[in-house]
Design a protein around this motif. Structure first.
Motif, short mmCIF file in Angstrom:
data_model
loop_
_atom_site.label_atom_id
_atom_site.label_comp_id
_atom_site.label_asym_id
_atom_site.label_seq_id
_atom_site.Cartn_x
_atom_site.Cartn_y
_atom_site.Cartn_z
N ARG A 23 -4.45 -23.54 26.13
CA ARG A 23 -4.94 -22.16 26.20
C ARG A 23 -5.16 -21.73 27.66
N GLN A 24 -5.78 -22.60 28.45
CA GLN A 24 -6.01 -22.31 29.86
C GLN A 24 -4.68 -22.17 30.61
N LEU A 25 -3.75 -23.07 30.33
CA LEU A 25 -2.46 -23.03 31.01
C LEU A 25 -1.68 -21.76 30.65
N ILE A 31 -1.74 -14.48 33.60
CA ILE A 31 -2.45 -13.84 34.71
C ILE A 31 -1.62 -13.91 35.99
N ARG A 32 -0.96 -15.03 36.22
CA ARG A 32 -0.13 -15.18 37.42
C ARG A 32 0.98 -14.13 37.43
N HIS A 33 1.67 -13.98 36.31
CA HIS A 33 2.76 -12.99 36.24
C HIS A 33 2.22 -11.57 36.40
N VAL A 54 2.58 -11.85 49.47
CA VAL A 54 1.81 -13.00 49.00
C VAL A 54 2.49 -13.58 47.76
N THR A 55 2.65 -14.88 47.74
CA THR A 55 3.18 -15.58 46.58
C THR A 55 2.01 -16.17 45.81
N VAL A 56 1.93 -15.90 44.52
CA VAL A 56 0.90 -16.49 43.67
C VAL A 56 1.53 -17.74 43.06
N THR A 57 1.08 -18.91 43.52
CA THR A 57 1.71 -20.15 43.09
C THR A 57 1.11 -20.71 41.81
N GLU A 58 -0.19 -20.47 41.59
CA GLU A 58 -0.85 -21.02 40.40
C GLU A 58 -2.14 -20.26 40.15
N HIS A 67 -13.30 -17.07 34.55
CA HIS A 67 -13.17 -17.22 36.00
C HIS A 67 -11.80 -17.79 36.31
N ALA A 68 -11.09 -17.14 37.21
CA ALA A 68 -9.74 -17.58 37.58
C ALA A 68 -9.70 -17.87 39.08
N THR A 69 -9.18 -19.04 39.41
CA THR A 69 -8.93 -19.38 40.80
C THR A 69 -7.43 -19.20 41.02
N CYS A 70 -7.09 -18.28 41.91
CA CYS A 70 -5.70 -17.94 42.17
C CYS A 70 -5.27 -18.58 43.48
#
Length: 154
Positions: A23-25, A31-33, A54-58, A67-70
């Motif tokens: 679920r988290q993955l 969210i990344r997309h 900026v590239t969002v890698t994960e 809470h999301a760590t980008c």
């Protein structure tokens, strides 16, 4: 009569407790997309972000998905001729300053119950990979590898 409260934690059935859940993955990828779309469509008015791609890698989410760590990498970071080299911390600071704005834009793109709070961090994995490449290119390491190859053939 006292009632026992049922709680579910990461060590519950079907979860090994060693990493993020499916679920988290899945939510992290969504969210990344969506965040990539927001960066492409929105113009953030900040001097530190002017002209920066900026590239969002994960995206890593907390177990409650609030809470999301980008992890981001400014395009060209680590390349000496690039304008972003040496300014990664300023770029990350600016992204964190605009996290609420980005969260608001993200909310309209996601089909989730909650839009998570965003926190941006510099992705150090590219630096680590570059460091490993330099180590493997070291003549002493190459000589050691060649010596082991000779021993294996004998």
């Amino acid at each position: 009569m006292s009632r026992k409260q049922h709680t579910r934690n990461a060590s519950g059935p079907g979860h090994s407790g060693t990493g993020p859940s499916q679920r988290q993955l899945r939510a992290g990828e969504l969210i990344r997309h969506a965040l990539v779309d927001v960066f492409r469509e929105e113009d953030i008015h900040d001097e530190a972000l002017r002209g920066v791609s900026v590239t969002v890698t994960e995206v890593r989410l907390s177990p409650d998905l609030k809470h999301a760590t980008c992890f981001v990498e400014p395009l060209g970071a680590g390349v000496e001729a690039a304008e972003t080299t040496g300014h990664e911390s300023e770029i990350i600071k600016a992204l964190n300053a605009h996290a609420k704005f980005l969260r608001g834009r993200l909310g309209s793109k996601l089909d989730m119950k909650f839009t998570p709070d965003l926190r941006f961090r510099h992705d150090e994995s590219f630096d680590a990979a570059s460091h490993m490449d330099r180590l493997f290119a070291d003549p002493r390491v190459q000589a050691d590898l060649a010596r082991h190859d000779d021993e294996d053939e004998a």
